[in-house]
Design an enzyme around this catalytic site. Sequence first.
Site, PDB file in Angstrom:
ATOM      1  N   ARG A 154       0.864  -1.177   0.000  1.00 15.31           N
ATOM      2  CA  ARG A 154       0.000   0.000   0.000  1.00 15.31           C
ATOM      3  C   ARG A 154       0.905   1.232   0.000  1.00 15.31           C
ATOM      4  O   ARG A 154       2.051   1.182   0.446  1.00 15.31           O
ATOM      5  CB  ARG A 154      -0.882   0.031   1.252  1.00 15.31           C
ATOM      6  CG  ARG A 154      -1.772  -1.192   1.439  1.00 15.31           C
ATOM      7  CD  ARG A 154      -2.505  -1.098   2.771  1.00 15.31           C
ATOM      8  NE  ARG A 154      -3.447  -2.199   2.969  1.00 15.31           N
ATOM      9  CZ  ARG A 154      -3.165  -3.328   3.615  1.00 15.31           C
ATOM     10  NH1 ARG A 154      -1.950  -3.518   4.113  1.00 15.31           N
ATOM     11  NH2 ARG A 154      -4.073  -4.282   3.757  1.00 15.31           N
ATOM     12  N   LYS A 178      -2.107  -2.574   7.896  1.00 14.06           N
ATOM     13  CA  LYS A 178      -3.313  -2.162   8.606  1.00 14.06           C
ATOM     14  C   LYS A 178      -3.466  -2.948   9.900  1.00 14.06           C
ATOM     15  O   LYS A 178      -3.129  -4.126   9.969  1.00 14.06           O
ATOM     16  CB  LYS A 178      -4.539  -2.397   7.717  1.00 14.06           C
ATOM     17  CG  LYS A 178      -4.712  -1.364   6.612  1.00 14.06           C
ATOM     18  CD  LYS A 178      -6.031  -1.578   5.897  1.00 14.06           C
ATOM     19  CE  LYS A 178      -6.277  -0.492   4.868  1.00 14.06           C
ATOM     20  NZ  LYS A 178      -7.578  -0.685   4.182  1.00 14.06           N
ATOM     21  N   HIS A 251      -2.024   2.520  -6.585  1.00 12.57           N
ATOM     22  CA  HIS A 251      -2.691   1.341  -6.020  1.00 12.57           C
ATOM     23  C   HIS A 251      -2.841   0.248  -7.075  1.00 12.57           C
ATOM     24  O   HIS A 251      -3.012  -0.929  -6.732  1.00 12.57           O
ATOM     25  CB  HIS A 251      -4.056   1.732  -5.454  1.00 12.57           C
ATOM     26  CG  HIS A 251      -4.539   0.815  -4.369  1.00 12.57           C
ATOM     27  ND1 HIS A 251      -3.798   0.563  -3.229  1.00 12.57           N
ATOM     28  CD2 HIS A 251      -5.660   0.072  -4.252  1.00 12.57           C
ATOM     29  CE1 HIS A 251      -4.460  -0.278  -2.451  1.00 12.57           C
ATOM     30  NE2 HIS A 251      -5.584  -0.606  -3.054  1.00 12.57           N
ATOM     31  N   ARG A 254      -0.394  -2.557  -6.647  1.00 13.02           N
ATOM     32  CA  ARG A 254      -0.760  -3.587  -5.658  1.00 13.02           C
ATOM     33  C   ARG A 254      -1.715  -4.598  -6.293  1.00 13.02           C
ATOM     34  O   ARG A 254      -1.573  -5.809  -6.090  1.00 13.02           O
ATOM     35  CB  ARG A 254      -1.389  -2.902  -4.433  1.00 13.02           C
ATOM     36  CG  ARG A 254      -1.756  -3.838  -3.282  1.00 13.02           C
ATOM     37  CD  ARG A 254      -2.006  -3.005  -2.032  1.00 13.02           C
ATOM     38  NE  ARG A 254      -2.808  -3.681  -1.044  1.00 13.02           N
ATOM     39  CZ  ARG A 254      -2.344  -4.523  -0.112  1.00 13.02           C
ATOM     40  NH1 ARG A 254      -1.056  -4.804  -0.084  1.00 13.02           N
ATOM     41  NH2 ARG A 254      -3.150  -5.072   0.773  1.00 13.02           N
ATOM     42  N   HIS A 277      -3.670  -9.240   3.941  1.00 13.01           N
ATOM     43  CA  HIS A 277      -5.117  -9.165   4.128  1.00 13.01           C
ATOM     44  C   HIS A 277      -5.558 -10.053   5.286  1.00 13.01           C
ATOM     45  O   HIS A 277      -5.085 -11.176   5.420  1.00 13.01           O
ATOM     46  CB  HIS A 277      -5.851  -9.614   2.865  1.00 13.01           C
ATOM     47  CG  HIS A 277      -5.920  -8.557   1.814  1.00 13.01           C
ATOM     48  ND1 HIS A 277      -6.064  -8.836   0.480  1.00 13.01           N
ATOM     49  CD2 HIS A 277      -5.866  -7.205   1.903  1.00 13.01           C
ATOM     50  CE1 HIS A 277      -6.093  -7.708  -0.216  1.00 13.01           C
ATOM     51  NE2 HIS A 277      -5.977  -6.713   0.634  1.00 13.01           N
ATOM     52  N   TYR A 286      -8.958  -8.079  -5.210  1.00 10.08           N
ATOM     53  CA  TYR A 286      -7.734  -7.602  -5.847  1.00 10.08           C
ATOM     54  C   TYR A 286      -7.338  -8.416  -7.073  1.00 10.08           C
ATOM     55  O   TYR A 286      -6.568  -7.958  -7.898  1.00 10.08           O
ATOM     56  CB  TYR A 286      -6.571  -7.657  -4.849  1.00 10.08           C
ATOM     57  CG  TYR A 286      -6.450  -6.430  -3.991  1.00 10.08           C
ATOM     58  CD1 TYR A 286      -5.365  -5.563  -4.133  1.00 10.08           C
ATOM     59  CD2 TYR A 286      -7.413  -6.121  -3.046  1.00 10.08           C
ATOM     60  CE1 TYR A 286      -5.257  -4.435  -3.342  1.00 10.08           C
ATOM     61  CE2 TYR A 286      -7.312  -4.996  -2.254  1.00 10.08           C
ATOM     62  CZ  TYR A 286      -6.228  -4.155  -2.404  1.00 10.08           C
ATOM     63  OH  TYR A 286      -6.121  -3.032  -1.633  1.00 10.08           O
TER      64      TYR A 286
END
Length: 310
Positions: A154, A178, A251, A254, A277, A286
Amino acid sequence: MHSMTNEELIQEWLDSLKLENKSDMTINEYKKCILLMLEMPFFKGKHLLDLNREYISLFRLHRADVDAVSARTLNKNLSGIKNFLSYCLRRKYILENFFTDIQVKYKNNSLPRPIAVDTLNEILDNKAPLNPKYNNQKLRDLAAAEIAYSGGLRISELHAIKLSDISLSTLQLKVLGKGNRERIVFLGKKALEALSTWLLIRNKWISKAGVEDCGYLFIAPSGKHIAKNHLGACMTALLKAHGSGNIGSTHALRHSFASHMYNKTKDIRSVQEMLGHKSLASTQVYILVDHETLIESYKDAHPRARANQD
């Protein structure tokens, strides 16, 4: 009369999100959507605990029809409101979560498309003549793009890389994603070459600027940590300069990483791990699977799809 002001209630909710290890980006997005609700013409001057089904429906209609936001943005807004109502329900501030029957109007799919392998190779091989004035900056941006694509990063993860996170001996990079989830990503040969070139330029910039090393991998000519938005804009400009149309933002790198890795390995669980993830559903969004890979995956996996049965 409510015992807490809107500001106090919002802060209490945000503090709970931090305890749940929600990322700063998620917390900011959630906060933004609640503040948007307070700014709505039909809700100004009201308390958040007075939210009901009608107000949420009006919010959805206003964002979709008046503000004309994308379905993706509207989803983010409604996700924040849903989380807020769930928190209030847990704390018994409200008796019902009014989100249950609110529907999202899907107007478009704004996810970036993966970049074709050949196109990406042309961009990253950098065969176009360099402008001497911006030569070093372009080499920095190429290194950023190589690393982003090599590890499926990211933009926030790319921006946060420190020199101490890099192991040149093992070709590995430590990334904090994240929810403060740490993972290790790998640097390919091309990424290593671009990184090595950039590190030489980086040292020269630090020396020329006469400043203390900030420790971050990507810096501006001033020697300071480059702003995240500026780094993203530089990489987007690098991708769009190829001249093959609008191939997306950073992005898209990715998404390209995810699709290209899956189409080679057919191992979605490994791709999920590499992307960092938490859920497999996020990884599936994705991945763009090419038709031949889909057919081969089916033939390999389905017990009655092989030509010769034992």
